[in-house]
Motif scaffolding. Structure first.
Motif, PDB file in Angstrom:
ATOM      1  N   VAL A 106       0.849  -1.185   0.000  1.00  0.00           N
ATOM      2  CA  VAL A 106       0.000   0.000   0.000  1.00  0.00           C
ATOM      3  C   VAL A 106       0.888   1.239   0.000  1.00  0.00           C
ATOM      4  N   ARG A 107       0.552   2.180  -0.843  1.00  0.00           N
ATOM      5  CA  ARG A 107       1.275   3.458  -0.869  1.00  0.00           C
ATOM      6  C   ARG A 107       0.458   4.508  -0.131  1.00  0.00           C
ATOM      7  N   TYR A 108       1.154   5.451   0.511  1.00  0.00           N
ATOM      8  CA  TYR A 108       0.434   6.467   1.274  1.00  0.00           C
ATOM      9  C   TYR A 108       1.288   7.720   1.430  1.00  0.00           C
ATOM     10  N   ARG A 109       0.623   8.805   1.805  1.00  0.00           N
ATOM     11  CA  ARG A 109       1.328  10.064   2.063  1.00  0.00           C
ATOM     12  C   ARG A 109       1.838  10.073   3.502  1.00  0.00           C
ATOM     13  N   VAL A 110       3.120  10.323   3.667  1.00  0.00           N
ATOM     14  CA  VAL A 110       3.758  10.381   4.978  1.00  0.00           C
ATOM     15  C   VAL A 110       3.537  11.766   5.595  1.00  0.00           C
ATOM     16  N   GLU A 111       3.305  11.805   6.891  1.00  0.00           N
ATOM     17  CA  GLU A 111       3.171  13.089   7.572  1.00  0.00           C
ATOM     18  C   GLU A 111       4.409  13.949   7.316  1.00  0.00           C
ATOM     19  N   GLY A 112       4.180  15.179   6.884  1.00  0.00           N
ATOM     20  CA  GLY A 112       5.285  16.083   6.587  1.00  0.00           C
ATOM     21  C   GLY A 112       5.651  16.137   5.122  1.00  0.00           C
ATOM     22  N   ASP A 113       5.235  15.133   4.333  1.00  0.00           N
ATOM     23  CA  ASP A 113       5.474  15.167   2.892  1.00  0.00           C
ATOM     24  C   ASP A 113       4.448  16.088   2.233  1.00  0.00           C
ATOM     25  N   LYS A 114       4.758  16.534   1.023  1.00  0.00           N
ATOM     26  CA  LYS A 114       3.873  17.478   0.348  1.00  0.00           C
ATOM     27  C   LYS A 114       2.548  16.833  -0.019  1.00  0.00           C
ATOM     28  N   ALA A 115       1.512  17.666  -0.131  1.00  0.00           N
ATOM     29  CA  ALA A 115       0.184  17.186  -0.499  1.00  0.00           C
ATOM     30  C   ALA A 115       0.227  16.498  -1.861  1.00  0.00           C
ATOM     31  N   GLY A 116      -0.472  15.388  -1.971  1.00  0.00           N
ATOM     32  CA  GLY A 116      -0.536  14.659  -3.234  1.00  0.00           C
ATOM     33  C   GLY A 116       0.535  13.605  -3.398  1.00  0.00           C
ATOM     34  N   SER A 117       1.553  13.621  -2.534  1.00  0.00           N
ATOM     35  CA  SER A 117       2.623  12.631  -2.656  1.00  0.00           C
ATOM     36  C   SER A 117       2.213  11.317  -1.999  1.00  0.00           C
ATOM     37  N   ARG A 118       2.801  10.233  -2.452  1.00  0.00           N
ATOM     38  CA  ARG A 118       2.576   8.918  -1.855  1.00  0.00           C
ATOM     39  C   ARG A 118       3.916   8.186  -1.794  1.00  0.00           C
ATOM     40  N   ASN A 119       4.815   8.753  -0.997  1.00  0.00           N
ATOM     41  CA  ASN A 119       6.160   8.198  -0.894  1.00  0.00           C
ATOM     42  C   ASN A 119       6.253   7.046   0.093  1.00  0.00           C
ATOM     43  N   GLY A 120       5.313   6.972   1.040  1.00  0.00           N
ATOM     44  CA  GLY A 120       5.336   5.890   2.008  1.00  0.00           C
ATOM     45  C   GLY A 120       4.778   4.606   1.428  1.00  0.00           C
ATOM     46  N   TRP A 121       5.267   3.474   1.921  1.00  0.00           N
ATOM     47  CA  TRP A 121       4.739   2.188   1.489  1.00  0.00           C
ATOM     48  C   TRP A 121       4.743   1.230   2.678  1.00  0.00           C
ATOM     49  N   ALA A 122       3.795   0.307   2.669  1.00  0.00           N
ATOM     50  CA  ALA A 122       3.699  -0.680   3.740  1.00  0.00           C
ATOM     51  C   ALA A 122       3.013  -1.929   3.224  1.00  0.00           C
ATOM     52  N   VAL A 123       3.369  -3.063   3.803  1.00  0.00           N
ATOM     53  CA  VAL A 123       2.710  -4.329   3.478  1.00  0.00           C
ATOM     54  C   VAL A 123       2.643  -5.153   4.753  1.00  0.00           C
ATOM     55  N   LEU A 124       1.496  -5.756   5.010  1.00  0.00           N
ATOM     56  CA  LEU A 124       1.270  -6.523   6.233  1.00  0.00           C
ATOM     57  C   LEU A 124       0.765  -7.919   5.884  1.00  0.00           C
ATOM     58  N   ASN A 125       1.436  -8.936   6.410  1.00  0.00           N
ATOM     59  CA  ASN A 125       1.013 -10.329   6.241  1.00  0.00           C
ATOM     60  C   ASN A 125       0.418 -10.816   7.564  1.00  0.00           C
ATOM     61  N   ARG A 126      -0.640 -11.589   7.477  1.00  0.00           N
ATOM     62  CA  ARG A 126      -1.364 -11.993   8.690  1.00  0.00           C
ATOM     63  C   ARG A 126      -1.132 -13.449   9.104  1.00  0.00           C
ATOM     64  N   SER A 127      -0.286 -14.164   8.385  1.00  0.00           N
ATOM     65  CA  SER A 127      -0.001 -15.538   8.787  1.00  0.00           C
ATOM     66  C   SER A 127       1.419 -15.886   8.352  1.00  0.00           C
ATOM     67  N   PRO A 128       2.103 -16.840   8.992  1.00  0.00           N
ATOM     68  CA  PRO A 128       1.628 -17.603  10.144  1.00  0.00           C
ATOM     69  C   PRO A 128       1.538 -16.764  11.427  1.00  0.00           C
ATOM     70  N   ILE A 129       2.296 -15.684  11.515  1.00  0.00           N
ATOM     71  CA  ILE A 129       2.074 -14.665  12.538  1.00  0.00           C
ATOM     72  C   ILE A 129       2.146 -13.316  11.837  1.00  0.00           C
ATOM     73  N   LEU A 130       1.649 -12.293  12.486  1.00  0.00           N
ATOM     74  CA  LEU A 130       1.622 -10.968  11.872  1.00  0.00           C
ATOM     75  C   LEU A 130       3.046 -10.474  11.609  1.00  0.00           C
ATOM     76  N   ASN A 131       3.314 -10.093  10.367  1.00  0.00           N
ATOM     77  CA  ASN A 131       4.631  -9.575  10.005  1.00  0.00           C
ATOM     78  C   ASN A 131       4.477  -8.652   8.809  1.00  0.00           C
ATOM     79  N   GLY A 132       5.439  -7.787   8.609  1.00  0.00           N
ATOM     80  CA  GLY A 132       5.328  -6.868   7.486  1.00  0.00           C
ATOM     81  C   GLY A 132       6.583  -6.056   7.278  1.00  0.00           C
ATOM     82  N   ALA A 133       6.458  -5.071   6.420  1.00  0.00           N
ATOM     83  CA  ALA A 133       7.565  -4.179   6.107  1.00  0.00           C
ATOM     84  C   ALA A 133       6.993  -2.835   5.700  1.00  0.00           C
ATOM     85  N   PHE A 134       7.816  -1.794   5.820  1.00  0.00           N
ATOM     86  CA  PHE A 134       7.385  -0.447   5.445  1.00  0.00           C
ATOM     87  C   PHE A 134       8.614   0.406   5.170  1.00  0.00           C
TER      88      PHE A 134
END
Length: 279
Positions: A33-61
């Protein structure tokens, strides 16, 4: 199955890394998922994150603007089978592959937009308010309405993104474009090449010395550009012309220039201001 509480722990980790989203982040299982980070300019989507729910919750960003990335795993007292541990390892590694693929797509889209805008723009004139205020010329620049356009290219000449400078000096880049290792060339190098942060500084150096100058756009990009140019011009003398941020703790402009020079066997030039130390 994960709980809202456990997902909150993931979001807290993102916030702790100063990459908190401006709005609530919806996280589908295993999808980046892409998203706008707090403090970045309006309209930007420089942040990214991914969350996996199995076998236990894990992810990256992480952030495409800064290049940083982090992995995260929920605390769990559950005993996993060897197969579950292997699956967890695979899923922890998978976000890097997804991030790289998404980043490549974002970079390609930005480059295509940059080429289209640059190709359709008119040559800039020396009477632009920013250029007049700085006392420099429009060396090959183009303009879009009241915005100056400065192309950022790699050592092979490929255009990756554009910097826009408004009449009041406000600077911004295209969202998603690659900056690292990209620069704008003023003049052709002979036996030496100067590197500077901003366009106005680089144009001033070219006007005063007649030397070719590479605009690196910011101090964080000096080393990347210096290394790229050293690869292209192995015998050229490289002179890193530092911004003397003497009033800023740590003098980041000078520190970055010294690091870049050390990385490529170059030298550093520092402007001296009366009554101000450059240390």
């Amino acid at each position: 199955m994960s709980t809202p509480f456990s997902e909150d722990a993931f979001l807290s980790a993102i916030a702790a890394a100063d990459l908190a989203p401006v709005k609530h982040l919806s996280l589908p299982d295993g999808k980046i998922v892409r998203y706008r980070v707090e403090g970045d300019k309006a309209g930007s989507r420089n942040g990214w994150a991914v969350l996996n729910r199995s076998p236990i919750l894990n992810g990256a960003f992480g952030s495409w603007r800064t290049g940083e990335q982090h992995t995260w795993k929920a605390d769990s007292k559950e005993t996993m089978t060897p197969g579950e541990r292997a699956e967890l390892h695979r899923k922890i590694q998978a976000p890097e592959q997804a991030r790289a693929a998404e980043e490549a797509r974002v970079r390609a889209d930005a480059a295509a937009r940059a080429v289209k805008l640059w190709s359709g723009a008119k040559p800039a004139t020396n009477d632009h308010p920013y250029l007049r205020a700085k006392g420099v010329y429009a060396f090959g620049l183009r303009s879009l309405r009241d915005q100056l356009m400065i192309p950022a290219r790699d050592v092979d000449g490929k255009l990756h993104t554009l910097q826009f400078i408004g009449p009041d000096g406000t600077k911004r880049f295209m969202t998603g474009g690659r900056i690292a290792g990209c620069y704008y060339a003023i003049g052709r190098p002979d036996d030496a090449l100067l590197l500077a942060e901003g366009y106005a500084t680089a144009a001033t150096l070219h006007q005063v010395t007649g030397r070719a100058v590479a605009v690196c756009f910011n101090c964080g990009n000096l080393a990347a550009v210096a290394k790229a140019l050293r690869g292209k011009f192995p015998r050229l003398r490289l002179l890193i012309c530092a911004d003397n941020d003497a009033t800023t703790p740590g003098n980041p402009g000078l520190a970055a220039a010294r690091a870049a020079a050390q990385a490529v066997g170059g030298r550093v030039a520092v402007p001296v201001f009366a009554g101000v130390s450059h240390e």
